[in-house]
Design a protein around this motif. Sequence first.
Motif, mmCIF file in Angstrom:
data_model
loop_
_atom_site.group_PDB
_atom_site.id
_atom_site.type_symbol
_atom_site.label_atom_id
_atom_site.label_comp_id
_atom_site.label_asym_id
_atom_site.label_seq_id
_atom_site.Cartn_x
_atom_site.Cartn_y
_atom_site.Cartn_z
ATOM 1 N N GLY A 23 0.816 -1.206 0.000
ATOM 2 C CA GLY A 23 0.000 0.000 0.000
ATOM 3 C C GLY A 23 0.849 1.255 0.000
ATOM 4 O O GLY A 23 2.072 1.205 -0.155
ATOM 5 N N ASN A 24 0.177 2.373 0.177
ATOM 6 C CA ASN A 24 0.850 3.671 0.210
ATOM 7 C C ASN A 24 0.815 4.204 1.635
ATOM 8 O O ASN A 24 -0.242 4.181 2.284
ATOM 9 N N TRP A 25 1.964 4.698 2.087
ATOM 10 C CA TRP A 25 2.135 5.133 3.460
ATOM 11 C C TRP A 25 2.779 6.511 3.487
ATOM 12 O O TRP A 25 3.503 6.886 2.574
ATOM 13 N N ALA A 26 2.553 7.254 4.551
ATOM 14 C CA ALA A 26 3.206 8.550 4.748
ATOM 15 C C ALA A 26 3.460 8.731 6.239
ATOM 16 O O ALA A 26 2.764 8.153 7.076
ATOM 17 N N GLY A 27 4.443 9.518 6.546
ATOM 18 C CA GLY A 27 4.755 9.793 7.944
ATOM 19 C C GLY A 27 6.058 10.535 8.034
ATOM 20 O O GLY A 27 6.487 11.198 7.090
ATOM 21 N N SER A 28 6.700 10.418 9.166
ATOM 22 C CA SER A 28 8.007 11.043 9.330
ATOM 23 C C SER A 28 9.020 9.956 9.634
ATOM 24 O O SER A 28 8.676 8.871 10.091
ATOM 25 N N ALA A 127 -5.602 6.249 12.357
ATOM 26 C CA ALA A 127 -6.511 7.401 12.422
ATOM 27 C C ALA A 127 -7.805 7.096 11.685
ATOM 28 O O ALA A 127 -8.332 7.927 10.968
ATOM 29 N N GLY A 128 -8.288 5.879 11.803
ATOM 30 C CA GLY A 128 -9.532 5.502 11.159
ATOM 31 C C GLY A 128 -9.390 5.168 9.688
ATOM 32 O O GLY A 128 -10.357 4.876 9.024
ATOM 33 N N GLN A 129 -8.165 5.206 9.149
ATOM 34 C CA GLN A 129 -7.951 4.942 7.726
ATOM 35 C C GLN A 129 -7.404 3.542 7.485
ATOM 36 O O GLN A 129 -7.113 3.175 6.370
ATOM 37 N N GLY A 130 -7.213 2.770 8.521
ATOM 38 C CA GLY A 130 -6.647 1.440 8.372
ATOM 39 C C GLY A 130 -5.467 1.252 9.304
ATOM 40 O O GLY A 130 -5.152 2.114 10.119
ATOM 41 N N GLN A 131 -4.833 0.119 9.191
ATOM 42 C CA GLN A 131 -3.706 -0.243 10.057
ATOM 43 C C GLN A 131 -2.508 0.672 9.835
ATOM 44 O O GLN A 131 -2.101 0.906 8.704
ATOM 45 N N ALA A 132 -1.933 1.204 10.890
ATOM 46 C CA ALA A 132 -0.716 2.012 10.825
ATOM 47 C C ALA A 132 0.401 1.241 11.529
ATOM 48 O O ALA A 132 0.152 0.384 12.381
ATOM 49 N N TRP A 133 1.646 1.552 11.158
ATOM 50 C CA TRP A 133 2.806 0.846 11.703
ATOM 51 C C TRP A 133 3.891 1.837 12.112
ATOM 52 O O TRP A 133 3.979 2.930 11.553
ATOM 53 N N GLU A 156 7.466 6.231 10.418
ATOM 54 C CA GLU A 156 6.029 6.063 10.612
ATOM 55 C C GLU A 156 5.405 5.611 9.298
ATOM 56 O O GLU A 156 5.736 6.147 8.239
ATOM 57 N N LEU A 157 4.508 4.654 9.378
ATOM 58 C CA LEU A 157 3.772 4.181 8.202
ATOM 59 C C LEU A 157 2.284 4.369 8.470
ATOM 60 O O LEU A 157 1.620 3.500 9.023
ATOM 61 N N ASN A 158 1.791 5.540 8.090
ATOM 62 C CA ASN A 158 0.365 5.833 8.213
ATOM 63 C C ASN A 158 -0.271 5.632 6.848
ATOM 64 O O ASN A 158 0.245 6.126 5.844
ATOM 65 N N PRO A 159 -1.383 4.907 6.783
ATOM 66 C CA PRO A 159 -1.988 4.616 5.473
ATOM 67 C C PRO A 159 -2.449 5.881 4.763
ATOM 68 O O PRO A 159 -2.978 6.802 5.380
ATOM 69 N N VAL A 160 -2.195 5.903 3.471
ATOM 70 C CA VAL A 160 -2.660 7.001 2.618
ATOM 71 C C VAL A 160 -3.814 6.450 1.797
ATOM 72 O O VAL A 160 -3.654 5.469 1.071
ATOM 73 N N PRO A 161 -5.003 7.069 1.924
ATOM 74 C CA PRO A 161 -6.131 6.552 1.144
ATOM 75 C C PRO A 161 -5.876 6.676 -0.352
ATOM 76 O O PRO A 161 -5.242 7.629 -0.793
ATOM 77 N N PRO A 162 -6.376 5.716 -1.139
ATOM 78 C CA PRO A 162 -6.177 5.796 -2.591
ATOM 79 C C PRO A 162 -6.909 7.010 -3.163
ATOM 80 O O PRO A 162 -7.949 7.410 -2.689
ATOM 81 N N VAL A 163 -6.297 7.571 -4.188
ATOM 82 C CA VAL A 163 -6.908 8.711 -4.887
ATOM 83 C C VAL A 163 -7.858 8.160 -5.940
ATOM 84 O O VAL A 163 -7.473 7.335 -6.765
ATOM 85 N N LEU A 164 -9.091 8.602 -5.889
ATOM 86 C CA LEU A 164 -10.083 8.151 -6.855
ATOM 87 C C LEU A 164 -10.035 9.034 -8.082
ATOM 88 O O LEU A 164 -10.044 10.262 -7.983
ATOM 89 N N SER A 165 -9.989 8.414 -9.260
ATOM 90 C CA SER A 165 -9.989 9.203 -10.497
ATOM 91 C C SER A 165 -11.431 9.473 -10.909
ATOM 92 O O SER A 165 -12.331 8.723 -10.598
#
Length: 166
Positions: A23-28, A127-133, A156-165
Amino acid sequence: MIVPCSAVAAKVNFEIFCPELAGNWAGSAAKWGEAPKAVTVTGVCSGDRRQLILSVSVGTHAPFSETWWFRAQGERVLLTYFDGVSADKQQLFSLYRQQGNYSLLGEGEINARPALIQLLFEVKAGAGQGQAWQWTQNMQYLDTDIDRYQLFRGIELNPVPPVLSR
């Protein structure tokens, strides 16, 4: 001394671990003693769940992305690490799971010293978007009397929601 079953780590197959990090993750991210920097991480698990590529972009020590390529090798996991600057590094690990967390453990060499290397993926409250690590890269020199891990780097691996086209 009696150790509760929940405190014991068990070896697990890579096929269980691989899809958890896709998946796609973001954090510091930060190395020990450095200021955190924003990063994005993309995880791709192969269809047979025997290979996982984690690409860490922005905020790395090199001007390029880092690539962490994990491959199941029987009961072990082979990691090949690329950063676009230094020579590629390879390391064999054993994979364990304890209370939902994953730990890759292997013996290697850091700064020309024998070391136990741990890549720890700990479940984090999302944060309600799925599993974070929380991914920590730890090491313990084997030529000293200190018997605990030292943090080398955390991501930090916080889930990034998919972008809908549209």
